[in-house]
Motif scaffolding. Structure first.
Motif, short mmCIF file in Angstrom:
data_model
loop_
_atom_site.label_atom_id
_atom_site.label_comp_id
_atom_site.label_asym_id
_atom_site.label_seq_id
_atom_site.Cartn_x
_atom_site.Cartn_y
_atom_site.Cartn_z
N UNK A 1 0.83 -1.21 0.00
CA UNK A 1 0.00 0.00 0.00
C UNK A 1 0.86 1.26 0.00
N UNK A 2 2.00 1.20 0.68
CA UNK A 2 2.92 2.34 0.69
C UNK A 2 3.52 2.55 -0.70
N UNK A 3 3.84 1.46 -1.39
CA UNK A 3 4.41 1.58 -2.73
C UNK A 3 3.40 2.21 -3.69
N UNK A 4 2.14 1.82 -3.57
CA UNK A 4 1.09 2.43 -4.40
C UNK A 4 0.99 3.92 -4.13
N UNK A 5 1.04 4.28 -2.85
CA UNK A 5 0.98 5.69 -2.46
C UNK A 5 2.20 6.44 -3.00
#
Length: 238
Positions: A194-198
Motif C-alpha cells: 500500500x505504501x508503494x502504491x501511495x
C-alpha cells in the motif's frame, strides 16, 4: 494502571492523535510503532479496537487495516480471533537486534530533505530538453510498473533522474551518496504494497509538476513524499 485502550489514558491520547492526510498510512504506522516502542501498549498488551483507533487517528478503516497488516507482517503485532480477540503487541525475542543510531537516521533524513526538495525545485525551474523529459517519464513508468523485488532500484533511479535534470553534477553526486545511506535504512524495514502504491502516486505528482515547470508545486510534492518515507523509518527504526 490504565488499560491501553482506556480512552482517558493520556499517553494513548498523545500518541493516537489525528494524522495528516498526505501520508495517512505511513503516519498511522509511525504512531502505532511509537506506542509499542515507548511501552504505552506493552508486550502482550492489546491495541484499541479498530473503530476507536480509526476515530482517534482520523483515518479510514481501510487505511488502518493496511497499517495493521503491515505491522503483523513485520512481527510487531499479532491478530487473535474469538471472544477475547483483537490486535496484540508481540513479546520481543530474547535477543533483539541492536537499535540503529537515531542521530544517524535523522542526519540522513535531513540531508535527503535538503537535497531532494531543492533538486525537484531546480529541475522544474529549468527549460528541460526533450531527452530529459523522456527520461523522467521513463523512470516514472519503470517505478510504477516495478514489483516488490525491483521497486527500490527503480525508485532510486527515478530520484537520481530528478537530480540529473538539474544539470548540476555535484548535486547528483551528493544525492547519490545520501540515497546509498537511505537504502541501507530502507533495507531494514518491510516493503509495504500500500505504501508503494501511495509512493507511485506521489512520484507522478512530482514529475508532473517538474514537467509543467511549476517549481513551487514540485518542491511541495517532494517534501510531502519524503515525509512519508521519514515517518516509516522513524516508526520502525528510531
Amino acid at each position: 494502571m490504565s488499560l491501553p485502550n482506556d480512552p482517558l489514558d493520556p499517553a494513548l491520547a498523545a500518541l493516537f492523535r489525528p494524522v495528516r492526510a498526505g501520508n495517512a498510512l505511513e503516519e498511522t504506522m509511525e504512531r502505532m510503532l511509537q506506542a509499542i516502542r515507548l511501552g504505552v501498549v506493552p508486550p502482550g498488551g492489546q491495541l484499541p479496537p479498530e473503530r476507536e483507533l480509526s476515530s482517534r487517528l482520523g483515518v479510514s478503516r481501510v487505511t488502518l487495516r493496511e497499517a495493521l497488516r503491515a505491522l503483523q507482517e513485520s512481527g510487531h503485532v499479532e491478530s487473535r480471533r474469538g471472544r477475547y480477540g483483537g490486535t496484540f503487541v508481540r513479546v520481543p525475542s530474547s535477543d533483539p537486534l541492536p537499535a540503529p543510531d537515531r542521530d544517524a537516521i535523522e542526519d540522513t533524513l535531513t540531508l535527503r530533505y535538503a537535497l531532494e526538495t531543492g533538486a525537484a525545485e531546480l529541475a522544474a525551474a529549468r527549460s528541460l530538453p526533450p531527452a530529459t523529459r523522456r527520461h523522467l517519464r521513463g523512470c516514472l513508468a519503470d517505478a510504477s510498473a516495478a514489483g516488490i523485488d525491483h521497486y527500490r532500484r527503480t525508485d532510486s533511479r527515478l530520484h537520481l533522474a530528478i537530480a540529473e535534470a538539474t544539470a548540476t553534477p555535484s548535486l547528483t553526486a551528493a544525492l547519490a551518496d545520501v540515497r546509498t545511506r537511505l537504502n541501507a535504512l530502507l533495507a531494514a524495514i518491510p516493503l509495504i504494497p500500500a505504501n508503494l502504491t501511495h509512493s507511485n502516486a506521489q512520484h507522478k505528482t512530482i514529475i508532473d509538476a517538474i514537467l509543467d515547470g511549476d517549481a513551487t508545486a514540485a518542491r511541495a510534492a517532494m517534501a510531502e513524499h519524503l515525509a512519508g518515507t521519514a515517518a516509516l523509518l522513524r516508526g520502525f527504526l528510531a
